[in-house]
Enzyme design. Sequence first.
Site, PDB file in Angstrom:
ATOM      1  CG  ASN A   9      -1.167   1.359   1.443  1.00 52.03           C
ATOM      2  OD1 ASN A   9      -1.725   1.936   0.310  1.00 52.03           O
ATOM      3  ND2 ASN A   9      -2.410   1.436   1.829  1.00 52.03           N
ATOM      4  CD1 TRP A  10       3.098   0.745  -2.604  1.00 52.68           C
ATOM      5  CD2 TRP A  10       3.677   2.513  -4.214  1.00 52.68           C
ATOM      6  NE1 TRP A  10       4.398  -0.003  -4.024  1.00 52.68           N
ATOM      7  CE2 TRP A  10       4.000   1.451  -5.134  1.00 52.68           C
ATOM      8  CE3 TRP A  10       3.565   2.724  -5.524  1.00 52.68           C
ATOM      9  CZ2 TRP A  10       4.824   0.418  -6.169  1.00 52.68           C
ATOM     10  CZ3 TRP A  10       4.362   2.929  -7.131  1.00 52.68           C
ATOM     11  CH2 TRP A  10       4.738   1.365  -7.218  1.00 52.68           C
ATOM     12  CG  HIS A  94      -5.077   2.421   5.717  1.00 55.74           C
ATOM     13  ND1 HIS A  94      -4.775   2.805   5.996  1.00 55.74           N
ATOM     14  CD2 HIS A  94      -4.384   0.900   5.435  1.00 55.74           C
ATOM     15  CE1 HIS A  94      -3.845   2.411   6.659  1.00 55.74           C
ATOM     16  NE2 HIS A  94      -3.588   1.878   6.066  1.00 55.74           N
ATOM     17  CD  GLU A  96      -2.576   5.253   6.750  1.00 58.16           C
ATOM     18  OE1 GLU A  96      -3.064   5.548   5.585  1.00 58.16           O
ATOM     19  OE2 GLU A  96      -2.132   4.728   8.071  1.00 58.16           O
ATOM     20  CD  GLU A 166      -3.384  -2.144   7.620  1.00 57.85           C
ATOM     21  OE1 GLU A 166      -1.559  -2.634   6.961  1.00 57.85           O
ATOM     22  OE2 GLU A 166      -3.320  -1.381   7.402  1.00 57.85           O
ATOM     23  CB  SER A 212       6.400  -2.220  11.659  1.00 53.27           C
ATOM     24  OG  SER A 212       5.108  -0.256  12.194  1.00 53.27           O
ATOM     25  N   GLY A 233       3.367  -1.030   3.993  1.00 50.79           N
ATOM     26  CA  GLY A 233       3.149   0.263   3.733  1.00 50.79           C
ATOM     27  C   GLY A 233       4.835   1.164   3.673  1.00 50.79           C
ATOM     28  N   GLY A 234       5.435   1.626   3.953  1.00 48.90           N
ATOM     29  CA  GLY A 234       6.749   2.392   3.812  1.00 48.90           C
ATOM     30  C   GLY A 234       7.907   1.088   3.689  1.00 48.90           C
TER      31      GLY A 234
HETATM   32  P1  13P Z   1       3.818   0.851   7.543  1.00 45.18           P
HETATM   33  O1  13P Z   1       3.878  -0.909   7.116  1.00 45.18           O
HETATM   34  O2  13P Z   1       4.048   1.787   7.196  1.00 45.18           O
HETATM   35  O3  13P Z   1       3.375   0.040   9.145  1.00 45.18           O
HETATM   36  O4  13P Z   1       1.954   0.894   7.015  1.00 45.18           O
HETATM   37  C1  13P Z   1       1.241  -0.154   7.482  1.00 45.18           C
HETATM   38  C2  13P Z   1      -0.420   0.044   6.355  1.00 45.18           C
HETATM   39  O5  13P Z   1      -0.523   0.982   7.287  1.00 45.18           O
HETATM   40  C3  13P Z   1      -0.374  -1.160   5.227  1.00 45.18           C
HETATM   41  O6  13P Z   1      -1.760  -0.452   5.025  1.00 45.18           O
END
Ligand code: 13P
Length: 249
Positions: A9-10, A94, A96, A166, A212, A233-234
């Site tokens: 997930n960019w 998600h 967010e 998540e 993470s 994510g990252g």
């Molecule tokens: P991180 O891997 O940056 O913690 O993000 C996870 C995420 O929200 C994937 O959707």
Amino acid sequence: MRSKIVAGNWKMNKNLAETESLLTELSAKLPDTSAEVMVAPTYINLMEAVRHLESSAIEVIAQNMHFAQNGAYTGEISADMLLNIGVETVIIGHSERRAYFGETDAILAKKVKTALSKSMRSIFCFGEELEDRKADTHFNVVEKQLKNALFSLNANDWSKIVLAYEPVWAIGTGETASPEQAQEMHAFVRKTIAEAYNDDIAANVSILYGGSVKPANAKEIFSKPDVDGGLIGGAALAADDFVAIIKAI
Ligand code: 13P
């Protein structure tokens, strides 16, 4: 049988040139794997990503979509628009989106229904906040999220659902749920689905872990029996890290 999946997930990262360059590097370095590999670039670069990966095993997916068919929803993107450019899977719910864009369980239920009505696959995200875990209410919170958004689906619909646990406190924080915490929640989710539906559906749904995940911890997390992959994510923003995570599955 449920599939193994590693999805990147960019989020709101990478412009067009950066998208092309990351996809070129990823395609070149993609290891042999039985897992499904997916990337979710930002909307504006989806079409180019689909073109770029035409002959690749990597699937391009969307980070979000609206529940309505079309109409006066300024700034939004519909299921048909995604399908029209070859995107058949969408991340829904998600944390967010829930936290910053007011997406409630009721809205997410509508989005999942719209995706299903178009035969799209949903990667449905859920997970507790830090306060919930501290108060030991994380199982209740997760159960409620699943019930409110998914448990009115028909049994058949579940073949188009992928789940992603998540925990909000582990997203982008460098803090990961321990492999045991992930396993415990994934097993709980499978049990909850078995009770609401049946053992078959519970056994066949892929449940990804997100929060993470890095090359250093992926193998241990993925080794747990109820963890079927990751939503990254990252670490999905650097080809070498993402490839290392794919290799860990
Ligand atoms: P991180 O891997 O940056 O913690 O993000 C996870 C995420 O929200 C994937 O959707």
